[in-house]
Design a protein around this motif. Structure first.
Motif, mmCIF file in Angstrom:
data_model
loop_
_atom_site.group_PDB
_atom_site.id
_atom_site.type_symbol
_atom_site.label_atom_id
_atom_site.label_comp_id
_atom_site.label_asym_id
_atom_site.label_seq_id
_atom_site.Cartn_x
_atom_site.Cartn_y
_atom_site.Cartn_z
ATOM 1 N N THR A 54 0.734 -1.197 0.081
ATOM 2 C CA THR A 54 0.173 -0.057 -0.016
ATOM 3 C C THR A 54 1.005 1.075 -0.017
ATOM 4 N N ARG A 55 1.908 1.292 0.839
ATOM 5 C CA ARG A 55 2.786 2.399 1.033
ATOM 6 C C ARG A 55 3.379 2.617 -0.601
ATOM 7 N N ILE A 56 3.957 1.678 -1.181
ATOM 8 C CA ILE A 56 4.593 1.595 -2.425
ATOM 9 C C ILE A 56 3.713 2.261 -3.460
ATOM 10 N N ALA A 57 2.394 2.020 -3.348
ATOM 11 C CA ALA A 57 1.324 2.554 -4.345
ATOM 12 C C ALA A 57 1.234 3.948 -3.989
ATOM 13 N N THR A 58 1.091 4.284 -2.730
ATOM 14 C CA THR A 58 0.799 5.595 -2.352
ATOM 15 C C THR A 58 1.974 6.379 -2.612
ATOM 16 N N PHE A 59 3.269 6.207 -2.284
ATOM 17 C CA PHE A 59 4.495 7.072 -2.306
ATOM 18 C C PHE A 59 5.489 6.693 -3.597
ATOM 19 N N PHE A 60 4.733 6.108 -4.520
ATOM 20 C CA PHE A 60 5.794 5.182 -5.718
ATOM 21 C C PHE A 60 6.641 6.348 -5.912
ATOM 22 N N ARG A 61 6.422 7.681 -6.454
ATOM 23 C CA ARG A 61 7.383 8.576 -7.046
ATOM 24 C C ARG A 61 8.637 8.852 -6.180
ATOM 25 N N ALA A 62 8.480 8.579 -5.110
ATOM 26 C CA ALA A 62 9.312 9.008 -3.866
ATOM 27 C C ALA A 62 10.526 7.908 -3.658
ATOM 28 N N ILE A 63 10.384 6.663 -4.130
ATOM 29 C CA ILE A 63 11.282 5.594 -4.034
ATOM 30 C C ILE A 63 12.698 5.990 -4.678
ATOM 31 N N ASN A 64 13.497 5.704 -3.858
ATOM 32 C CA ASN A 64 15.048 5.817 -4.370
ATOM 33 C C ASN A 64 15.637 4.367 -4.834
ATOM 34 N N TRP A 65 15.582 4.082 -5.939
ATOM 35 C CA TRP A 65 15.635 2.708 -6.486
ATOM 36 C C TRP A 65 17.125 2.377 -6.387
ATOM 37 N N ARG A 66 17.964 3.506 -6.321
ATOM 38 C CA ARG A 66 19.525 3.238 -5.917
ATOM 39 C C ARG A 66 19.790 2.440 -4.883
ATOM 40 N N VAL A 67 19.074 2.974 -3.928
ATOM 41 C CA VAL A 67 19.201 2.327 -2.362
ATOM 42 C C VAL A 67 18.630 0.857 -2.497
ATOM 43 N N VAL A 68 17.515 0.812 -3.065
ATOM 44 C CA VAL A 68 16.723 -0.874 -3.389
ATOM 45 C C VAL A 68 17.711 -1.798 -3.873
ATOM 46 N N CYS A 69 18.421 -1.036 -5.107
ATOM 47 C CA CYS A 69 19.386 -1.938 -5.726
ATOM 48 C C CYS A 69 20.459 -2.330 -4.717
#
Length: 340
Positions: A54-69
């Motif tokens: 739910t949080r991913i769908a709500t704040f998707f544009r703020a995800i830092n994908w570099r940190v995720v990787c």
């Protein structure tokens, strides 16, 4: 208890949204009233996985994908190791350590902000500040987070400081944490099922936690922008302290119950002694009138119940003496206790 679980989980996930995490650690004591200790991590993972989606769908544009990787690849083997450890032993002593670690946020909560420092205004272009720590530490953090999450079911606020030190703002922390956690929780759910830790009661508790998490995210999204960065961090430190205190109380009660922990204090006109029992061991300290301190460890040597004419146990004792007259020395011996 189901209604109480929903209310506590709703409050916990609401607080978690404005503090960057920690709902699982707050919900754990309530789940402990419904489930066996080894089932709590599975129920938490079910609920937190849905909340993270739910949080991913709500704040998707703020995800830092570099940190995720950097984070996710190392967290998955850590989660497998944590679930494997959970299938072998109960995580109660790790919960005690985590509770103490979380209480370490108390100085940060009480620390006053230095005069003249100000939090920069947040804008859409200001979701990431210059990082204060290197990205190369993230795989190590991911490995530790995966292990602790697999073993206890929640990591919560343990590693929130690293997200702050990476320079992420509040929406970026919430979204990036959810992206890091979703695959981790799904992996753990599969592992819990493989190790036989999922049953109908766990699924019901997990569904209640998941429903509360979704409701909390949808409610908080409308006023999150009113919380500035300084308040966001302060709420995170306060939530960590509350979760740490709750974990200490819950784990402490469980240790006392399962390991038969007890304490005694005896005082006479000549001797003052205190002792603590843990499992079959007894640790004691005594202050003798001749200016001597005795540190004693006693444990059963063998049972004499099967020996004809004998009943009870022989206990082996080791005593460390600290004397003003005779110095430091050790004595050992056996004592027999009659079994009634």
């Amino acid at each position: 208890m189901i209604v109480l679980l929903f209310v506590i989980a709703l409050l916990a996930f609401s607080l978690s949204t404005v503090s960057g995490g920690g709902a699982g650690l707050i919900v754990m004591p309530v789940l402990g009233m419904l489930l066996a200790p080894e089932q709590i991590p599975a129920a938490l993972s079910l609920g937190t996985a849905v909340s993270s989606a739910t949080r991913i769908a709500t704040f998707f544009r703020a995800i830092n994908w570099r940190v995720v990787c950097y984070f996710v690849p190392a967290s998955l083997p850590g989660a497998w190791l944590g679930v494997w450890m959970l299938s072998l032993m109960q995580p109660v002593y790790l919960d005690l350590l985590l509770g103490l670690f979380l209480l370490g946020n108390l100085p940060l909560l009480l620390r006053r902000k230095k005069p003249g420092t100000a939090t920069p205004p947040q804008t859409a272009e200001n979701t990431v500040a210059p990082p204060a720590v290197s990205m190369r530490f993230l795989p190590v953090i991911g490995l530790l987070a995966g292990f602790i999450s697999g073993f206890t079911g929640a990591v919560g606020l343990l590693f929130n400081a690293f997200y702050h030190r990476l320079g992420l703002r509040k929406e970026a922390i919430i979204a990036t944490r959810a992206a890091n956690d979703i695959l981790l929780h799904l992996t753990k759910i599969g592992l819990y099922a493989a190790y036989g830790l999922l049953n109908q009661q766990v699924l019901l508790a997990g569904a209640v936690v998941a429903l509360a998490g979704v409701a909390a995210t949808l409610l908080v999204r409308f006023w999150l922008h009113l919380v500035n960065e300084e308040v966001f961090r302060s709420i995170g430190h306060a939530a960590a302290c509350a979760a740490g205190a709750a974990m200490l109380v819950m784990a402490g009660q469980q240790v006392i119950r399962q390991d038969h922990v007890h304490t005694t204090l005896n005082a006479t006109h000549s001797v003052v002694s205190a002792s603590m029992g843990w499992r079959t061991h007894i640790y004691s300290v005594a202050f003798e009138p001749n200016r001597e301190i005795e540190l004693k460890h006693t444990h059963p040597a063998f049972n004499t119940g099967r020996v004809p004419g004998q009943r009870g146990y022989w206990y082996r004792a080791s005593v460390l003496h600290v004397s003003m007259k005779r110095g430091i020395y050790i004595t050992r011996g056996l004592s027999h206790t009659i079994k009634t």
